[in-house]
Design a protein around this motif. Sequence first.
Motif, PDB file in Angstrom:
ATOM      1  N   ARG A 263      -5.930  -1.796  13.126  1.00 42.65           N
ATOM      2  CA  ARG A 263      -4.820  -1.312  12.295  1.00 42.65           C
ATOM      3  C   ARG A 263      -5.349  -0.769  10.967  1.00 42.65           C
ATOM      4  NH1 ARG A 263       0.198  -5.122  11.511  1.00 42.65           N
ATOM      5  NH2 ARG A 263       0.762  -4.150  13.468  1.00 42.65           N
ATOM      6  N   MET A 264      -6.269  -1.478  10.355  1.00 46.37           N
ATOM      7  CA  MET A 264      -6.798  -1.048   9.069  1.00 46.37           C
ATOM      8  C   MET A 264      -7.652   0.212   9.207  1.00 46.37           C
ATOM      9  SD  MET A 264      -8.659  -3.200   6.071  1.00 46.37           S
ATOM     10  CE  MET A 264      -7.552  -4.524   6.360  1.00 46.37           C
TER      11      MET A 264
ATOM     12  N   ASP B   9      -4.867   4.804  -2.861  1.00 43.87           N
ATOM     13  CA  ASP B   9      -4.479   4.889  -1.447  1.00 43.87           C
ATOM     14  C   ASP B   9      -5.254   3.890  -0.597  1.00 43.87           C
ATOM     15  OD1 ASP B   9      -2.493   6.804  -1.704  1.00 43.87           O
ATOM     16  OD2 ASP B   9      -3.890   8.473  -1.461  1.00 43.87           O
ATOM     17  N   ARG B  10      -6.536   3.780  -0.842  1.00 49.57           N
ATOM     18  CA  ARG B  10      -7.345   2.838  -0.049  1.00 49.57           C
ATOM     19  C   ARG B  10      -6.902   1.393  -0.316  1.00 49.57           C
ATOM     20  NH1 ARG B  10     -12.378   5.646   1.256  1.00 49.57           N
ATOM     21  NH2 ARG B  10     -11.566   7.541   2.212  1.00 49.57           N
TER      22      ARG B  10
ATOM     23  N   ASP C 166       0.651  -6.940   6.802  1.00 48.35           N
ATOM     24  CA  ASP C 166       1.444  -6.615   7.989  1.00 48.35           C
ATOM     25  C   ASP C 166       0.889  -7.269   9.246  1.00 48.35           C
ATOM     26  OD1 ASP C 166       3.281  -5.117   6.572  1.00 48.35           O
ATOM     27  OD2 ASP C 166       2.381  -3.182   7.089  1.00 48.35           O
TER      28      ASP C 166
ATOM     29  N   SER D 182      -7.403   2.586  11.411  1.00 51.77           N
ATOM     30  CA  SER D 182      -6.495   3.704  11.650  1.00 51.77           C
ATOM     31  C   SER D 182      -5.794   4.140  10.373  1.00 51.77           C
ATOM     32  CB  SER D 182      -5.466   3.296  12.714  1.00 51.77           C
ATOM     33  OG  SER D 182      -4.527   4.319  12.911  1.00 51.77           O
ATOM     34  N   ALA D 183      -5.307   3.183   9.619  1.00 51.74           N
ATOM     35  CA  ALA D 183      -4.615   3.502   8.372  1.00 51.74           C
ATOM     36  C   ALA D 183      -5.572   4.099   7.339  1.00 51.74           C
ATOM     37  CB  ALA D 183      -3.939   2.261   7.818  1.00 51.74           C
TER      38      ALA D 183
ATOM     39  N   SER E 279      -1.572  -3.426   2.582  1.00 51.00           N
ATOM     40  CA  SER E 279      -0.473  -3.315   3.548  1.00 51.00           C
ATOM     41  C   SER E 279      -0.911  -3.722   4.949  1.00 51.00           C
ATOM     42  CB  SER E 279       0.062  -1.888   3.541  1.00 51.00           C
ATOM     43  OG  SER E 279       1.157  -1.779   4.401  1.00 51.00           O
ATOM     44  N   ALA E 280      -2.046  -3.226   5.386  1.00 48.83           N
ATOM     45  CA  ALA E 280      -2.515  -3.523   6.742  1.00 48.83           C
ATOM     46  C   ALA E 280      -2.789  -5.008   6.920  1.00 48.83           C
ATOM     47  CB  ALA E 280      -3.760  -2.703   7.067  1.00 48.83           C
TER      48      ALA E 280
ATOM     49  N   VAL F 174      -3.621   0.745   1.457  1.00 46.88           N
ATOM     50  CA  VAL F 174      -3.804   0.605   2.904  1.00 46.88           C
ATOM     51  C   VAL F 174      -4.354  -0.777   3.238  1.00 46.88           C
ATOM     52  CG1 VAL F 174      -5.271   1.361   4.822  1.00 46.88           C
ATOM     53  CG2 VAL F 174      -4.023   3.042   3.475  1.00 46.88           C
TER      54      VAL F 174
ATOM     55  N   ALA G   8      -6.295   7.727   8.040  1.00 50.13           N
ATOM     56  CA  ALA G   8      -5.169   8.611   7.740  1.00 50.13           C
ATOM     57  C   ALA G   8      -4.845   8.683   6.249  1.00 50.13           C
ATOM     58  CB  ALA G   8      -3.929   8.136   8.496  1.00 50.13           C
ATOM     59  N   SER G   9      -5.494   7.858   5.430  1.00 53.45           N
ATOM     60  CA  SER G   9      -5.156   7.803   4.004  1.00 53.45           C
ATOM     61  C   SER G   9      -5.913   8.848   3.197  1.00 53.45           C
ATOM     62  CB  SER G   9      -5.458   6.413   3.435  1.00 53.45           C
ATOM     63  OG  SER G   9      -6.856   6.221   3.292  1.00 53.45           O
TER      64      SER G   9
END
Length: 195
Positions: free
Chosen positions: A67-68, A81-82, A92, A70-71, A88-89, A85, A74-75
Motif C-alpha cells: 500500500r505504501m 506529500d511523502r 489506514d 503504491s501510494a 496515511s498509508a 503518504v 503516485a505521490s
Amino acid sequence: MTRQDRHRQLLDAAWRLVRQEGAQALTLGRLAEQAGVTKPVVYDQFGTRTGLLAALYQEFDARQTARMESALAASAPSLADRAAVIASAYVDCVLAQGREASGVIAALGATPELDKVKRECEAIFMDLCRGALAPFAAAGVIAPAALRAMLGAAEALSNAAVAGELTVGQAKDELFETIIAMMGRAARPAGRAAR
C-alpha cells in the motif's frame, strides 16, 4: 485445493479467530476447528503457533508495504506529500486490520523467533521510508534513531486510533507532523555535537 489456496484459507480463518476471540485464543488446534480442517493440515502449513503468528504478521506487513509503495509511487516528490503518504498509508493499514493486528503484534514479542520476524518487517518499513525521505535530508542521510522514533510514533498513533482514543484524522495529522519534525532535524547540516 492447492497448497497456496489452503494457506490463504487458513490465514483468513486465523484473522477471523483473532478478531472474534483475540490472539490468545489462536492455537493450531483452534484454527483447525475454525477452518473445518484436521490438525495435521494446519501443522503442515505453519508447523507451530509461532509459525502461524509469523505468517500473519508477515502478511500484514506485506499489505502495508505494498500500500505504501503504491501510494509513494503516485505521490508528488515533495516532503509534505511523502510524509502525508507515509502517515496515511500506515494508519489506514492498521485500521483496515483492526484490533486483531494489535493482538498479533503483541504476541510477536513473546518469543525471540517472533521478535526477529517483527524486527525484519520493521527494517523493511524503515528502509522504504528512508528511501522516500532521504532526498529531503542533509547529505541524504536519516539517522536510524529518527526512523525508529517515527516507527514508534506510527505504531502508537495507529493503535490509539484503533482503540478510539484518537480519531483517524488526529492520528494521521500527528504522524505527519512527527515526520516533518524529524525531517527538519535531518535537514540540518552535520557537525553538531551529539547529545
